[in-house]
Design a protein around this motif. Structure first.
Motif, PDB file in Angstrom:
ATOM      1  N   LYS A 282      40.441 -11.706  95.404  1.00  0.00           N
ATOM      2  CA  LYS A 282      40.442 -10.254  95.598  1.00  0.00           C
ATOM      3  C   LYS A 282      40.762  -9.572  94.271  1.00  0.00           C
ATOM      4  O   LYS A 282      41.104 -10.206  93.289  1.00  0.00           O
ATOM      5  CB  LYS A 282      41.515  -9.848  96.624  1.00  0.00           C
TER       6      LYS A 282
ATOM      7  N   ALA B 259      45.550 -10.596 103.819  1.00  0.00           N
ATOM      8  CA  ALA B 259      44.532 -11.086 102.881  1.00  0.00           C
ATOM      9  C   ALA B 259      44.657 -12.596 102.705  1.00  0.00           C
ATOM     10  O   ALA B 259      43.648 -13.318 102.667  1.00  0.00           O
ATOM     11  CB  ALA B 259      44.669 -10.374 101.535  1.00  0.00           C
TER      12      ALA B 259
ATOM     13  N   ALA C   3      46.441 -11.294  94.240  1.00  0.00           N
ATOM     14  CA  ALA C   3      45.112 -10.878  94.675  1.00  0.00           C
ATOM     15  C   ALA C   3      44.032 -11.774  94.078  1.00  0.00           C
ATOM     16  O   ALA C   3      43.121 -12.210  94.782  1.00  0.00           O
ATOM     17  CB  ALA C   3      44.870  -9.418  94.279  1.00  0.00           C
TER      18      ALA C   3
END
Length: 91
Positions: free
Chosen positions: A84, A38, A79
């Motif tokens: 995210k 990610a 995140a």
């Protein structure tokens, strides 16, 4: 995660300790890989992410390589810094 399987196979062949503890550590390993992927997809280096989270680069590396030691709040911050959302599921 198509690139994860070849990595696992190679690592099992070259690292006996990794192979022995693979099953028990797979979930944590998978989390670390997902975090690193990610971050890379967001085009952010470990150093840049560390600055955003006010952490050391070594802490980001530890999170990506030893995710079993990471708290949920840290995972959520990680995140969020990548744009995210952390979703936890019990199945």
């Amino acid at each position: 995660m198509s690139d994860v399987e070849p990595y696992i196979q190679k690592r099992q062949q070259t690292d006996p300790e990794f192979a022995d503890g693979f099953e028990s550590g797979y979930a944590s390993f998978k989390i670390g890989v997902l975090l690193a992927q990610a971050r890379e997809e967001a085009g952010i280096t470990q150093s840049e992410l560390a600055r955003q989270l006010n952490l050391n680069k070594s802490t980001i590396s530890r999170i990506e390589h030893h995710a079993e030691d990471v708290g949920i709040s840290t995972l959520e911050k990680y995140a969020n810094a990548l744009g995210k959302k952390l979703i936890i599921e019990i199945a």
